[in-house]
Design a protein around this motif. Structure first.
Motif, PDB file in Angstrom:
ATOM      1  N   ALA A 150    -111.926 -83.683  25.431  1.00  0.00           N
ATOM      2  CA  ALA A 150    -111.038 -84.649  26.070  1.00  0.00           C
ATOM      3  C   ALA A 150    -110.508 -83.991  27.341  1.00  0.00           C
ATOM      4  O   ALA A 150    -109.672 -83.090  27.281  1.00  0.00           O
ATOM      5  N   ILE A 151    -111.043 -84.414  28.470  1.00  0.00           N
ATOM      6  CA  ILE A 151    -110.644 -83.877  29.779  1.00  0.00           C
ATOM      7  C   ILE A 151    -109.607 -84.824  30.355  1.00  0.00           C
ATOM      8  O   ILE A 151    -109.853 -86.034  30.441  1.00  0.00           O
ATOM      9  N   GLU A 152    -108.428 -84.305  30.778  1.00  0.00           N
ATOM     10  CA  GLU A 152    -107.347 -85.237  31.127  1.00  0.00           C
ATOM     11  C   GLU A 152    -106.367 -84.668  32.148  1.00  0.00           C
ATOM     12  O   GLU A 152    -105.307 -84.164  31.797  1.00  0.00           O
ATOM     13  N   PRO A 153    -106.688 -84.772  33.420  1.00  0.00           N
ATOM     14  CA  PRO A 153    -105.718 -84.346  34.437  1.00  0.00           C
ATOM     15  C   PRO A 153    -104.475 -85.215  34.457  1.00  0.00           C
ATOM     16  O   PRO A 153    -104.552 -86.438  34.339  1.00  0.00           O
ATOM     17  N   MET A 154    -103.336 -84.559  34.581  1.00  0.00           N
ATOM     18  CA  MET A 154    -102.043 -85.189  34.824  1.00  0.00           C
ATOM     19  C   MET A 154    -101.573 -84.689  36.177  1.00  0.00           C
ATOM     20  O   MET A 154    -101.489 -83.469  36.387  1.00  0.00           O
ATOM     21  N   VAL A 155    -101.290 -85.586  37.100  1.00  0.00           N
ATOM     22  CA  VAL A 155    -101.046 -85.220  38.494  1.00  0.00           C
ATOM     23  C   VAL A 155     -99.712 -85.808  38.942  1.00  0.00           C
ATOM     24  O   VAL A 155     -99.436 -86.992  38.707  1.00  0.00           O
ATOM     25  N   ASN A 156     -98.913 -84.980  39.611  1.00  0.00           N
ATOM     26  CA  ASN A 156     -97.601 -85.406  40.100  1.00  0.00           C
ATOM     27  C   ASN A 156     -97.621 -85.647  41.601  1.00  0.00           C
ATOM     28  O   ASN A 156     -98.261 -84.899  42.351  1.00  0.00           O
ATOM     29  N   ALA A 157     -96.874 -86.654  42.029  1.00  0.00           N
ATOM     30  CA  ALA A 157     -96.755 -86.933  43.454  1.00  0.00           C
ATOM     31  C   ALA A 157     -95.926 -85.870  44.154  1.00  0.00           C
ATOM     32  O   ALA A 157     -96.116 -85.607  45.344  1.00  0.00           O
ATOM     33  N   GLY A 158     -94.997 -85.266  43.423  1.00  0.00           N
ATOM     34  CA  GLY A 158     -94.143 -84.226  43.995  1.00  0.00           C
ATOM     35  C   GLY A 158     -94.494 -82.861  43.433  1.00  0.00           C
ATOM     36  O   GLY A 158     -95.656 -82.471  43.394  1.00  0.00           O
ATOM     37  N   ALA A 159     -93.475 -82.145  42.995  1.00  0.00           N
ATOM     38  CA  ALA A 159     -93.678 -80.812  42.437  1.00  0.00           C
ATOM     39  C   ALA A 159     -94.341 -80.883  41.069  1.00  0.00           C
ATOM     40  O   ALA A 159     -94.316 -81.921  40.401  1.00  0.00           O
ATOM     41  N   ALA A 160     -94.910 -79.760  40.631  1.00  0.00           N
ATOM     42  CA  ALA A 160     -95.652 -79.723  39.366  1.00  0.00           C
ATOM     43  C   ALA A 160     -94.751 -79.701  38.140  1.00  0.00           C
ATOM     44  O   ALA A 160     -95.196 -80.029  37.038  1.00  0.00           O
ATOM     45  N   GLY A 161     -93.484 -79.340  38.310  1.00  0.00           N
ATOM     46  CA  GLY A 161     -92.602 -79.126  37.167  1.00  0.00           C
ATOM     47  C   GLY A 161     -92.311 -80.382  36.367  1.00  0.00           C
ATOM     48  O   GLY A 161     -92.212 -81.488  36.905  1.00  0.00           O
ATOM     49  N   VAL A 162     -92.147 -80.199  35.047  1.00  0.00           N
ATOM     50  CA  VAL A 162     -91.813 -81.292  34.138  1.00  0.00           C
ATOM     51  C   VAL A 162     -90.705 -80.838  33.197  1.00  0.00           C
ATOM     52  O   VAL A 162     -90.425 -79.648  33.069  1.00  0.00           O
ATOM     53  N   ARG A 163     -90.095 -81.825  32.521  1.00  0.00           N
ATOM     54  CA  ARG A 163     -89.091 -81.512  31.507  1.00  0.00           C
ATOM     55  C   ARG A 163     -89.176 -82.518  30.374  1.00  0.00           C
ATOM     56  O   ARG A 163     -89.708 -83.626  30.552  1.00  0.00           O
ATOM     57  N   LEU A 164     -88.634 -82.142  29.237  1.00  0.00           N
ATOM     58  CA  LEU A 164     -88.675 -82.977  28.036  1.00  0.00           C
ATOM     59  C   LEU A 164     -87.360 -83.732  27.885  1.00  0.00           C
ATOM     60  O   LEU A 164     -86.275 -83.138  27.992  1.00  0.00           O
ATOM     61  N   LEU A 165     -87.442 -85.042  27.611  1.00  0.00           N
ATOM     62  CA  LEU A 165     -86.232 -85.831  27.388  1.00  0.00           C
ATOM     63  C   LEU A 165     -85.658 -85.590  25.999  1.00  0.00           C
ATOM     64  O   LEU A 165     -86.291 -84.994  25.129  1.00  0.00           O
ATOM     65  N   SER A 166     -84.471 -86.115  25.788  1.00  0.00           N
ATOM     66  CA  SER A 166     -83.748 -85.860  24.536  1.00  0.00           C
ATOM     67  C   SER A 166     -84.396 -86.508  23.325  1.00  0.00           C
ATOM     68  O   SER A 166     -84.056 -86.158  22.186  1.00  0.00           O
ATOM     69  N   ASP A 167     -85.352 -87.452  23.530  1.00  0.00           N
ATOM     70  CA  ASP A 167     -86.026 -88.043  22.369  1.00  0.00           C
ATOM     71  C   ASP A 167     -87.017 -87.073  21.729  1.00  0.00           C
ATOM     72  O   ASP A 167     -87.585 -87.353  20.670  1.00  0.00           O
ATOM     73  N   GLY A 168     -87.217 -85.927  22.376  1.00  0.00           N
ATOM     74  CA  GLY A 168     -88.098 -84.912  21.831  1.00  0.00           C
ATOM     75  C   GLY A 168     -89.569 -85.147  22.082  1.00  0.00           C
ATOM     76  O   GLY A 168     -90.414 -84.342  21.653  1.00  0.00           O
ATOM     77  N   TRP A 169     -89.906 -86.214  22.789  1.00  0.00           N
ATOM     78  CA  TRP A 169     -91.304 -86.544  23.054  1.00  0.00           C
ATOM     79  C   TRP A 169     -91.612 -86.780  24.526  1.00  0.00           C
ATOM     80  O   TRP A 169     -92.543 -86.206  25.063  1.00  0.00           O
ATOM     81  N   THR A 170     -90.850 -87.647  25.161  1.00  0.00           N
ATOM     82  CA  THR A 170     -91.193 -88.093  26.506  1.00  0.00           C
ATOM     83  C   THR A 170     -91.042 -86.965  27.523  1.00  0.00           C
ATOM     84  O   THR A 170     -89.977 -86.366  27.650  1.00  0.00           O
TER      85      THR A 170
END
Length: 270
Positions: free
Chosen positions: A199-219
């Motif tokens: 399963a090849i799956e690029p995830m690409v951001n329009a801005g910076a590469a950084g991400v964070r996890l929301l309080s629901d523990g998933w998103t």
């Protein structure tokens, strides 16, 4: 050990791939402004059940959705809730399906209505990045060849790949070896052999590469609040060209014929 599929096992993967591609196409056709992400999730459940299949995401490590549906700044693992789709939204549909014990896994990004130029570029770059990676999914190459091709293409377009989440092997299980990053160095990592399914799956951001996890523990969302796109195909390594098992147009054909050019803990859809 990276599982190798043969004979009827490959036939099983082909069937699951074709069915999950059908589900994604059906979802694309019904999404519209005013529809909730919970409604999309429920419809996905109906489509999967109608094919005599089950969702491998539902209940995976406690995940509450049938699919992952992530909107705008949400990168992956969004849960279908009461969020209403709006004109111009970027919706990422990450869908899995288990049929006869075999998993098909795919993702696509859909714009609701007409997208702005920046959003359309983000979608186009992410989709093409996937095909850049698929073109390297050949026997004798290495995982790093896929990863490097994706990263090289995305960064050349002025965008950034998400590093915290990666692709993976897929088959009897939703997540098998190996991990398939969207960044890295060519000529490194496990060597590809015929019968592997990735399963090849690029995830690409329009801005910076950084991400964070929301309080629901998933998103997972972009750290800077800018939008993100995600595409994924299940790909079979063959003695010749890679076979894309989840593309609605090219199921059973090679990546070349369709114009392809020469982390941390996993969540449900990656």
């Amino acid at each position: 050990m990276i599982p190798i599929k043969r004979g009827k096992e490959i036939d099983g993967m082909r069937l699951s791939g074709r069915l999950v591609a059908e589900v994604v196409e059906a979802l694309r056709s019904i999404m519209a402004p005013g529809m909730s992400t919970a409604e999309v999730d429920r419809y996905a459940a109906e489509l999967i059940a109608a094919r005599g299949a089950k969702s491998p995401f539902l209940g995976y490590r406690g995940f509450p959705g049938n699919i992952c549906i992530s909107v705008n700044e949400e990168v992956v693992h969004g849960i279908g809730r009461d969020r209403m789709l709006q004109y111009g939204d970027l919706v990422k549909l990450d869908v899995g399906l288990v049929k006869n014990g075999w998993v098909g896994d795919t993702a696509a990004t859909v714009v609701i209505g007409m997208g702005e130029a920046g959003d359309l570029k983000l979608i186009a770059v992410t989709r093409q990045a996937l095909w850049e990676g698929i073109a390297q999914a050949r026997e004798g190459n290495r995982i790093g060849d896929i990863a490097a091709a994706i990263e090289r293409y995305v960064r050349a377009q002025g965008l950034e790949v998400v590093r915290e989440f990666v692709g993976h092997g897929v088959g009897r299980k939703l997540h098998e070896e190996p991990q398939v990053p969207n960044y890295g160095r060519a000529g490194t990592g496990p060597r590809l052999k015929a019968g592997m399914t990735l399963a090849i799956e690029p995830m690409v951001n329009a801005g910076a590469a950084g991400v964070r996890l929301l309080s629901d523990g998933w998103t997972v969302v972009t750290e800077d609040g800018q939008r993100s796109a995600h595409f994924e195909h299940t790909v079979l390594i063959t003695k010749g060209e890679p076979e894309v098992l989840t593309d609605p147009v090219t199921v059973g054909r090679s990546a070349e014929k369709d114009g392809a050019t020469a982390g941390p803990e996993e969540g449900p859809g990656e």
